[in-house]
Design a protein around this motif. Structure first.
Motif, PDB file in Angstrom:
ATOM      1  N   HIS A 160     -55.796  92.293 -43.368  1.00  0.00           N
ATOM      2  CA  HIS A 160     -55.469  93.421 -42.523  1.00  0.00           C
ATOM      3  C   HIS A 160     -54.034  93.488 -41.998  1.00  0.00           C
ATOM      4  O   HIS A 160     -53.311  94.595 -41.835  1.00  0.00           O
ATOM      5  CB  HIS A 160     -56.563  93.518 -41.211  1.00  0.00           C
ATOM      6  CG  HIS A 160     -57.617  94.065 -41.864  1.00  0.00           C
ATOM      7  ND1 HIS A 160     -58.146  95.514 -41.838  1.00  0.00           N
ATOM      8  CD2 HIS A 160     -58.838  93.581 -42.408  1.00  0.00           C
ATOM      9  CE1 HIS A 160     -59.396  95.627 -42.051  1.00  0.00           C
ATOM     10  NE2 HIS A 160     -59.775  94.270 -42.537  1.00  0.00           N
TER      11      HIS A 160
ATOM     12  N   HIS B  75     -59.358  87.492 -44.008  1.00  0.00           N
ATOM     13  CA  HIS B  75     -59.746  88.885 -43.420  1.00  0.00           C
ATOM     14  C   HIS B  75     -58.726  89.408 -42.567  1.00  0.00           C
ATOM     15  O   HIS B  75     -57.988  90.361 -42.706  1.00  0.00           O
ATOM     16  CB  HIS B  75     -61.049  88.995 -42.783  1.00  0.00           C
ATOM     17  CG  HIS B  75     -61.574  90.373 -42.385  1.00  0.00           C
ATOM     18  ND1 HIS B  75     -61.280  90.774 -40.956  1.00  0.00           N
ATOM     19  CD2 HIS B  75     -62.041  91.328 -43.239  1.00  0.00           C
ATOM     20  CE1 HIS B  75     -61.905  92.008 -41.202  1.00  0.00           C
ATOM     21  NE2 HIS B  75     -62.210  92.393 -42.432  1.00  0.00           N
TER      22      HIS B  75
ATOM     23  N   ILE C 165     -65.553  87.123 -47.238  1.00  0.00           N
ATOM     24  CA  ILE C 165     -64.230  86.813 -46.991  1.00  0.00           C
ATOM     25  C   ILE C 165     -64.100  85.843 -45.801  1.00  0.00           C
ATOM     26  O   ILE C 165     -64.818  86.351 -44.711  1.00  0.00           O
ATOM     27  CB  ILE C 165     -63.394  87.927 -46.866  1.00  0.00           C
ATOM     28  CG1 ILE C 165     -61.650  87.615 -46.962  1.00  0.00           C
ATOM     29  CG2 ILE C 165     -63.467  88.959 -46.138  1.00  0.00           C
ATOM     30  CD1 ILE C 165     -60.779  88.667 -47.253  1.00  0.00           C
TER      31      ILE C 165
END
Length: 67
Positions: free
Chosen positions: A22, A18, A13
């Motif tokens: 998150h 990423h 990724i």
């Protein structure tokens, strides 16, 4: 404890995606893994709603296909 029957999925990724994953998962109070599983389940539910249920083969059917 990890379920030994579960499958492992490794993906690459890019860093921006990423970070955003998150960010979203923390916003909803989930881990990144939990967020990915939530999104996968949601997509499968949407797909099956329009295209019909996906039949999951039994272990014996999987063995037959392997031959």
């Amino acid at each position: 404890m990890r379920n030994k029957n579960n499958k492992h999925l490794g993906i690459e990724i890019d860093p921006d995606l990423h970070f955003k994953l998150h960010y979203i998962s923390k916003y909803y109070g989930r881990s990144a893994n939990g967020e990915i599983l939530y999104l996968i389940r949601q997509e499968i539910r949407n797909f099956e709603k329009t295209e019909g249920e996906i039949a999951v083969p039994t272990k014996s059917e999987e063995k037959q296909d392997a031959k």
